[in-house]
Write a protein that holds these residues in place. Structure first.
Motif, PDB file in Angstrom:
ATOM      1  N   ALA A  58       0.726  -1.385   0.119  1.00 52.51           N
ATOM      2  CA  ALA A  58       0.059   0.049   0.012  1.00 52.51           C
ATOM      3  C   ALA A  58       0.828   1.263   0.188  1.00 52.51           C
ATOM      4  CB  ALA A  58      -0.927   0.092   1.330  1.00 52.51           C
ATOM      5  N   LYS A  59       1.909   1.331   0.737  1.00 53.16           N
ATOM      6  CA  LYS A  59       2.621   2.375   0.785  1.00 53.16           C
ATOM      7  C   LYS A  59       3.564   2.426  -0.504  1.00 53.16           C
ATOM      8  CE  LYS A  59       6.823   4.097   2.778  1.00 53.16           C
ATOM      9  NZ  LYS A  59       8.143   3.940   3.923  1.00 53.16           N
TER      10      LYS A  59
ATOM     11  N   ALA B  18       4.642   5.746  -4.075  1.00 55.07           N
ATOM     12  CA  ALA B  18       6.279   6.160  -4.675  1.00 55.07           C
ATOM     13  C   ALA B  18       6.041   6.353  -6.443  1.00 55.07           C
ATOM     14  CB  ALA B  18       7.246   5.092  -4.437  1.00 55.07           C
ATOM     15  N   ALA B  19       5.169   5.494  -6.840  1.00 53.23           N
ATOM     16  CA  ALA B  19       4.727   5.442  -8.446  1.00 53.23           C
ATOM     17  C   ALA B  19       4.098   6.776  -8.787  1.00 53.23           C
ATOM     18  CB  ALA B  19       4.090   4.013  -8.666  1.00 53.23           C
TER      19      ALA B  19
END
Length: 152
Positions: free
Chosen positions: A145-146, A150-151
């Motif tokens: 989930a985290k 970043a994407a």
């Protein structure tokens, strides 16, 4: 209003949201997430949970997460309350509330904060099960989930 609290006592969701809404009349959206203690986890009954933290470090980690969200979205307010100490099934554990002019930013920021909180905030959870106490390990799903942020 930007606020982070770590506390043993419960919180009043309605009162906290009202306080957040009162902070800025430009707020067109308030999104909240409330996490609660489940009575079952990983196939075992859970009679209760004990949450521990590292005072000072935990608050700084939560403040940093909120600041990261503020850098991504135009937030008008954010509130994170995380409880510590002994909790029972159905007890509230965490509140994340975010105010923004528009719902899209509020939803995204709220999800971002809880995703990062689950992986980056120094809390330790010990569940009481029929087989005794057990520490709750981090979940791969929390890391996944985290990672999606970043994407973006």
């Amino acid at each position: 209003m930007i606020e982070v609290r770590v506390q043993a006592g419960d919180f009043d969701l309605g009162a906290e949201v009202a306080r957040l809404r009162a902070g800025d009349a430009r707020a067109g959206a308030v999104v909240t997430f409330v996490g609660t203690v489940r009575d079952m986890n990983d196939g075992a009954q859970v009679a209760g949970m004990e949450l521990e933290h590292y005072p000072g470090m935990t608050e700084r980690a939560l403040e940093d997460i909120v600041e990261q969200a503020r850098a991504r979205w135009p937030l008008l307010g954010a509130l994170v309350i995380h409880r510590i100490g002994p909790l029972l099934p159905r007890d509230q554990i965490v509140l994340v509330a975010v105010a923004s002019s528009h719902r899209g930013e509020a939803f995204a920021a709220c999800e971002f904060i809880i995703d990062y909180l689950k992986t980056d905030a120094p809390f330790w959870k010990k569940e009481a099960t029929p087989d005794g106490g057990r520490w709750v390990d981090a979940r791969d799903s929390d890391d996944t989930a985290k990672a999606k942020w970043a994407a973006r």
